[in-house]
Design a protein around this motif. Structure first.
Motif, PDB file in Angstrom:
ATOM      1  N   THR B  80       6.743  22.085  40.669  1.00 46.49           N
ATOM      2  CA  THR B  80       7.406  20.787  40.584  1.00 46.49           C
ATOM      3  C   THR B  80       6.775  19.905  39.516  1.00 46.49           C
ATOM      4  OG1 THR B  80       6.022  20.082  42.391  1.00 46.49           O
ATOM      5  CG2 THR B  80       8.273  20.764  42.949  1.00 46.49           C
ATOM      6  N   MET B  97       9.557   9.759  45.315  1.00 44.60           N
ATOM      7  CA  MET B  97       9.514  11.035  46.041  1.00 44.60           C
ATOM      8  C   MET B  97       8.081  11.426  46.381  1.00 44.60           C
ATOM      9  SD  MET B  97      12.445  13.292  44.259  1.00 44.60           S
ATOM     10  CE  MET B  97      12.092  14.756  45.178  1.00 44.60           C
ATOM     11  N   ALA B  98       7.202  11.165  45.396  1.00 40.10           N
ATOM     12  CA  ALA B  98       5.787  11.490  45.631  1.00 40.10           C
ATOM     13  C   ALA B  98       5.220  10.652  46.769  1.00 40.10           C
ATOM     14  CB  ALA B  98       4.987  11.261  44.356  1.00 40.10           C
ATOM     15  N   ARG B 100       6.912   9.421  49.248  1.00 36.55           N
ATOM     16  CA  ARG B 100       7.445   9.943  50.520  1.00 36.55           C
ATOM     17  C   ARG B 100       6.736  11.244  50.941  1.00 36.55           C
ATOM     18  NH1 ARG B 100      13.982   9.269  50.051  1.00 36.55           N
ATOM     19  NH2 ARG B 100      14.001   6.997  50.062  1.00 36.55           N
ATOM     20  N   ARG B 101       6.369  11.986  49.910  1.00 36.77           N
ATOM     21  CA  ARG B 101       5.741  13.275  50.190  1.00 36.77           C
ATOM     22  C   ARG B 101       4.310  13.095  50.712  1.00 36.77           C
ATOM     23  NH1 ARG B 101       7.154  15.582  45.417  1.00 36.77           N
ATOM     24  NH2 ARG B 101       5.083  15.272  44.572  1.00 36.77           N
ATOM     25  N   GLY B 102       3.535  12.253  50.074  1.00 34.16           N
ATOM     26  CA  GLY B 102       2.105  12.179  50.442  1.00 34.16           C
ATOM     27  C   GLY B 102       1.505  10.795  50.376  1.00 34.16           C
ATOM     28  N   ALA B 106      -0.566  10.720  46.845  1.00 30.78           N
ATOM     29  CA  ALA B 106       0.308  11.568  46.036  1.00 30.78           C
ATOM     30  C   ALA B 106       0.748  10.847  44.778  1.00 30.78           C
ATOM     31  CB  ALA B 106       1.520  11.995  46.860  1.00 30.78           C
TER      32      ALA B 106
END
Lengths: 181, 141
Positions: B80, B97-98, B100-102, B106
């Motif tokens: 990614t 998105m990052a 939300r991911r971590g 992140a």
């Protein structure tokens, strides 16, 4: 014992010599046991013949755990029992058809030839109850232990020993008047 | 009277002709059972051979249908952040998105990666003249 194992090993590989040796080694003993148990010459011969035939047929998968003589004696005893059971069921045989062991009558194809002493003994054994007779014959002629006899008769070792003792006592009382001391 | 000895010593004789006849009968039985056993063995050999052949065919089928150019395919690794450009890494959508991911970690990691990529690209493009200029040596040259 070791010789028997070797003979079985050879028999499994189809050795005719091994079969001949086993047959000659145990034939007379098995015939004596069968004759003693069945008290009938032709049935005794049939029983031994059947036992040897079944033994040869199962030779490929046969595993010797105890003594071969004990195994064959057990087979003869089982076969004798089955024959007696089937005779009892049928009940169509007349007394004239039965040819007792030790009789003077001799068929041309007769296998067993009795001597005088065996005839005397056979007649005495015929008077014993079957279980006692079996215990006596298998212990003395078949060299079987009471444990194995008890297993065969589906009873306890003590009972097998008692049967043997009663059988011997009764045989003694029967034969005492017939055999010179 | 010793009954035990009497029973032990009681002998029987057997007819030699019948002995021989019975032995021949037993030998015939032995030969028959031997032939039957060998026939059974042959059948087993055929069954074992067939089973081995089926296993080999299945293995070959597996390899031919699940590989390309003689190599077994490995699952594709989804890369990614590494395949994205620094501009894409720092875009609002990517940062969102990052996050939300971590979470913030992140986001920070993604910024660090973008920074690293920018530095790398700068290193690749810089010439000796530009480097000298940065060091204040342009005029002398």
């Amino acid at each position: 014992m070791l010789e028997d194992k070797l003979l079985i090993w050879k028999l499994k590989r189809g050795s005719r010599d091994a079969l001949q040796r086993i047959y000659e080694k145990y034939r007379d003993d098995m015939l004596r046991i069968a004759a003693g148990l069945l008290n009938q010459t032709s049935s005794a011969e049939d029983a031994v013949h059947d036992v040897f035939t079944a033994f040869v047929c199962s030779a490929g998968s046969f595993e010797l755990t105890g003594s071969l003589k004990g195994y064959l004696a057990t087979c003869v005893a089982n076969r004798a029992r089955n024959m007696l059971r089937s005779q009892n069921r049928q009940r169509t045989v007349t007394l004239g058809d039965i040819e007792p062991a030790g009789s003077n009558f001799k068929r041309p194809d007769q296998w067993i030839i009795y001597d005088e002493q065996f005839s005397l003994l056979s007649n005495a054994l015929a008077e014993l109850p079957y279980e006692q007779k079996e215990a006596v014959i298998l212990h003395i002629q078949g060299n079987m232990k009471f444990r194995d006899i008890a297993r065969l008769q589906e009873t306890s070792i003590k009972t097998a020993q008692s049967r043997y003792r009663y059988g011997i006592t009764k045989l003694r009382s029967i034969l005492d008047g017939e055999v010179p001391k | 009277m010793n009954i035990r000895r009497l029973i032990k010593n009681a002998k029987i004789r057997t007819s030699p002709d019948v002995n021989k006849a019975v032995l021949n009968d037993l030998i015939d039985t032995l030969d028959k059972s031997k032939n039957e056993r060998s026939a059974d063995m042959d059948v087993w050999k055929i069954i074992k051979f067939a089973a081995a052949a089926v296993i080999i065919i299945v293995i070959c089928f597996f390899f031919t249908h699940h590989s390309r150019n003689g190599r077994i395919e490995t699952p594709k690794v989804v890369r990614t952040s590494e395949s994205k450009s620094p501009a894409q890494l720092t875009s609002l959508v990517s940062l969102n998105m990052a996050f939300r991911r971590g979470g913030m970690e992140a986001v920070e990691k993604q910024f660090a990666e973008a920074d690293k990529k920018v530095r790398q690209s700068l290193k690749e493009r810089i010439t000796i003249e530009q480097l000298l200029c940065e060091l204040g040596e342009c005029e002398e040259i």
